[in-house]
Design an enzyme around this catalytic site. Structure first.
Site, mmCIF file in Angstrom:
data_model
loop_
_atom_site.group_PDB
_atom_site.id
_atom_site.type_symbol
_atom_site.label_atom_id
_atom_site.label_comp_id
_atom_site.label_asym_id
_atom_site.label_seq_id
_atom_site.Cartn_x
_atom_site.Cartn_y
_atom_site.Cartn_z
ATOM 1 N N GLY A 1 0.757 2.933 -21.855
ATOM 2 C CA GLY A 1 1.173 4.324 -21.907
ATOM 3 C C GLY A 1 0.270 5.109 -22.836
ATOM 4 N N CYS B 1 -0.526 -3.615 -23.639
ATOM 5 C CA CYS B 1 -1.075 -2.444 -24.323
ATOM 6 C C CYS B 1 0.027 -1.695 -25.085
ATOM 7 C CB CYS B 1 -1.819 -1.564 -23.330
ATOM 8 S SG CYS B 1 -2.925 -0.363 -24.116
ATOM 9 N N TYR B 2 0.432 -0.509 -24.638
ATOM 10 C CA TYR B 2 1.518 0.201 -25.306
ATOM 11 C C TYR B 2 2.772 -0.663 -25.342
ATOM 12 C CZ TYR B 2 4.901 3.904 -26.412
ATOM 13 O OH TYR B 2 5.891 4.661 -27.003
ATOM 14 N N GLU C 1 -3.997 -6.720 -15.662
ATOM 15 C CA GLU C 1 -3.798 -6.322 -14.269
ATOM 16 C C GLU C 1 -5.045 -5.755 -13.607
ATOM 17 O OE1 GLU C 1 -2.431 -2.676 -16.700
ATOM 18 O OE2 GLU C 1 -2.608 -4.855 -16.915
ATOM 19 N N SER D 1 0.107 9.626 12.417
ATOM 20 C CA SER D 1 -1.231 10.180 12.217
ATOM 21 C C SER D 1 -2.296 9.325 12.870
ATOM 22 C CB SER D 1 -1.530 10.283 10.714
ATOM 23 O OG SER D 1 -1.722 8.995 10.158
ATOM 24 N N GLY D 2 -1.945 8.075 13.194
ATOM 25 C CA GLY D 2 -2.921 7.149 13.751
ATOM 26 C C GLY D 2 -3.579 6.295 12.686
ATOM 27 N N GLY D 3 -3.310 6.595 11.407
ATOM 28 C CA GLY D 3 -3.819 5.775 10.325
ATOM 29 C C GLY D 3 -3.043 4.477 10.209
ATOM 30 N N VAL D 4 -3.472 3.617 9.299
ATOM 31 C CA VAL D 4 -2.854 2.303 9.146
ATOM 32 C C VAL D 4 -1.372 2.437 8.802
ATOM 33 C CG1 VAL D 4 -2.886 0.151 7.838
ATOM 34 C CG2 VAL D 4 -5.034 1.278 8.426
ATOM 35 N N ASP D 5 -1.057 3.261 7.822
ATOM 36 C CA ASP D 5 0.320 3.334 7.325
ATOM 37 C C ASP D 5 1.285 3.828 8.398
ATOM 38 O OD1 ASP D 5 -0.876 2.599 4.950
ATOM 39 O OD2 ASP D 5 -0.956 4.644 4.179
ATOM 40 N N SER D 6 0.968 4.952 9.013
ATOM 41 C CA SER D 6 1.896 5.502 10.005
ATOM 42 C C SER D 6 1.947 4.631 11.253
ATOM 43 C CB SER D 6 1.522 6.940 10.370
ATOM 44 O OG SER D 6 0.279 7.000 11.031
ATOM 45 N N SER D 7 0.836 3.958 11.584
ATOM 46 C CA SER D 7 0.837 3.077 12.748
ATOM 47 C C SER D 7 1.749 1.877 12.533
ATOM 48 C CB SER D 7 -0.589 2.597 13.051
ATOM 49 O OG SER D 7 -1.419 3.677 13.424
ATOM 50 N N LYS E 1 -1.451 -1.014 -0.038
ATOM 51 C CA LYS E 1 -2.241 -0.935 1.190
ATOM 52 C C LYS E 1 -2.531 -2.308 1.791
ATOM 53 C CE LYS E 1 -4.002 2.323 2.731
ATOM 54 N NZ LYS E 1 -3.594 3.272 3.804
#
Length: 519
Positions: free
Chosen positions: A60, A87-88, A177, A229-235, A375
């Site tokens: 943070g 870290c924080y 990470e 949209s035809g992209g990976v996510d929406s497909s 993704k």
């Protein structure tokens, strides 16, 4: 839709404002252990209800002793649940457990050699004594809390890691990470398996099947409208829904005139009547409508908001035409959520399917079946669903489309320029056979015009910028070092073949400090 999967194993990440919190979750899931991110304000009672196997405290921007410090109840460290502070989160653990945190005499940023001083530590099992880690701090732990001992150090940070194994408390000043920490994945794996005693029950096949069942139960006899949209996510979202509710799903593809070259026709070829999937498909050509809304608008967030709201309005109109529709389906994924502001993390940019939604949406509920996934997990889900590789591996494309790959005002002329330049760039990347080595690559249009010479005449045209990054998670990325031969060929082709361009630039900036998209 963000229901916790049925698994007895879960690691809880508490967000204290770090930009890497979702990346921590992704690294945990790589070890087949489910992980959720929640704000640091999550109550102790709710934590008990979730019954996590372990808790990770993120980084943070604040100082634990400052007036703006965000904190946690001391009771957190007495729950008997293993905790890893990063870290924080490490400094907060030290501060609340009775140690001391101060401004460091020397700040540490970037790659730093860390010495592991306690090879018996379960957290560092199998980790070399000397390894490169990613530091990013101005404060440091100057005095250990009672019961803790030091497990790692650097020349300017004597307590680079500490632990109290009898209480299950571990802390590291560096960031395990990020990809820059050489053995960060192994360190997190050690925490998850050796400390938290997880066995690894998070699998994509079970996620897909469970999600289909949840969607079927949730929607019932209702009707759903999928924003395709035809992209990976929406497909992937569309195929999930089609398997869950079949003909109750209508996929609406809005061609807003901000797609890549020929992409509208390509999407229709896949999902339309002659395509592979048995879905109700409607294509709406709304180019002029979006251009009119964007006229004169130059501010990036304003463009995102306008495009997001217009999307929803078009979907509402489509829903009214096809009859009563109860659910709007969107391909929102975890990085969308974090970049639109989760907990105390900074809002980097609004995504049209998260922070960019208008206040009023004329649907019973928005369904986001991929909201839990990164993704790479979305691609894995796509393969599990049997979606062809050429669709699953398609280049990421933002919801606002070329609207955020054009700096400044969006016009038809500028869209044509960036479409043609981008098509040339992608074509040459594929010809060179390096597309699978790149996380994302595209051409964008700057708002800079400069003097050039073509033939015997003076030009005053636009500069195109090329972007290519290497990343596996899209939370961090490094600029790809493309061979000069490729850049030279792409530059020559763009300047010669794309009207209105006389200069080509290459973006060498990583994420952070930049984002992958230009706006």
């Amino acid at each position: 839709m963000m229901n916790r999967p049925e698994t007895s194993e879960m690691i809880l990440v508490l967000d204290f404002g770090g930009q890497y919190n979702q990346l921590i979750a992704r690294r945990v899931r790589e070890n087949h252990v489910y992980c959720e991110v929640h704000p640091h304000t999550l109550s102790i009672d709710r934590i008990r209800e979730l019954a996590p196997r372990g808790i990770i405290l993120t980084g943070g921007p604040n100082s634990v002793y400052g007036a703006e410090a965000i904190t946690a109840p001391k009771e957190l460290f007495a729950l008997g649940i293993p905790i890893l502070g990063i870290c924080y989160g490490a400094q907060l653990m030290a501060h609340l457990c009775g140690g001391r945190v101060e401004t460091a005499p020397t700040s540490e940023y970037g790659r730093t050699e860390v010495d592991i001083t306690d090879k018996a530590s379960r957290l560092f099992d199998g980790i070399p004594s000397k390894n490169i880690c990613w530091m990013s701090h101005t404060d440091y732990i100057s005095e250990l809390p009672a019961g803790f001992h030091t497990t790692a150090s650097t020349p300017v940070c004597p307590i680079a890691a500490m632990e109290n194994p009898s209480q299950g408390l571990y802390a590291v000043q560096f960031h395990p990470e990020v990809m820059h920490t050489e053995h960060g994945t192994e360190i997190l794996r050690n925490f998850v398996y050796h400390v938290c005693k997880c066995t690894g029950t998070w699998r994509m096949d079970s996620f897909v099947q469970k999600t289909i069942e949840e969607l079927r139960a949730k929607i019932g006899t209702g009707r759903a409208l999928c924003a395709l949209s035809g992209g990976v996510d929406s497909s992937v979202a569309a195929v999930l829904l089609s398997k869950a509710i079949g003909s109750q799903l209508t996929c609406v593809f809005v061609d807003h005139g901000l797609l890549r070259k020929n992409e509208g026709d390509e999407v229709e070829a896949v999902f339309g009547t002659s395509g592979t999937y048995d879905v109700n498909f409607i294509r709406i050509n709304a180019r002029d409508r979006f251009y009119a809304k964007l006229k004169g608008v130059t501010e990036p967030e304003a463009k995102r908001k306008i495009i997001g709201e217009e999307f929803i309005r078009v979907f509402e109109e489509a829903a009214h035409e096809i009859g009563a529709v109860d659910f709007l389906v969107q391909g929102t994924i975890y990085p969308d959520v974090i970049e639109s502001g989760l907990g105390k993390s900074a809002v980097i940019k609004s995504h049209h399917n998260v922070g960019g939604l208008p206040d009023h949406v004329d649907f019973k509920e928005i369904v986001e079946p991929l909201r839990l996934l990164f993704k790479d997990e979305v691609r894995a889900a796509g393969r599990e669903l049997g979606i062809p590789d050429h669709l699953v591996d398609r280049q990421p494309f933002p919801g606002p489309g070329l609207g955020i790959r054009i700096i400044g005002e969006v016009t038809a002329e500028k869209v044509q320029i960036v479409q043609d330049a981008d098509a040339i760039y992608r074509e040459e990347i594929v010809k060179a056979g390096i597309q699978k080595k790149l996380g994302q690559y595209f051409a964008a249009l700057t708002n800079m015009r400069s003097v050039g010479v073509m033939g015997d005449g003076r030009t005053y045209d636009y500069a195109v910028v090329l972007r290519a990054v290497e990343t596996s998670d899209f939370m961090t990325a490094e600029a790809a070092q493309l061979p000069w031969e490729i850049l030279s060929k792409v530059t020559t082709r763009i300047v010669n073949e794309v009207h209105g361009v006389n200069r080509v630039l290459y973006d060498c900036t990583g994420k952070p400090p930049a984002t992958i998209e230009l706006e």
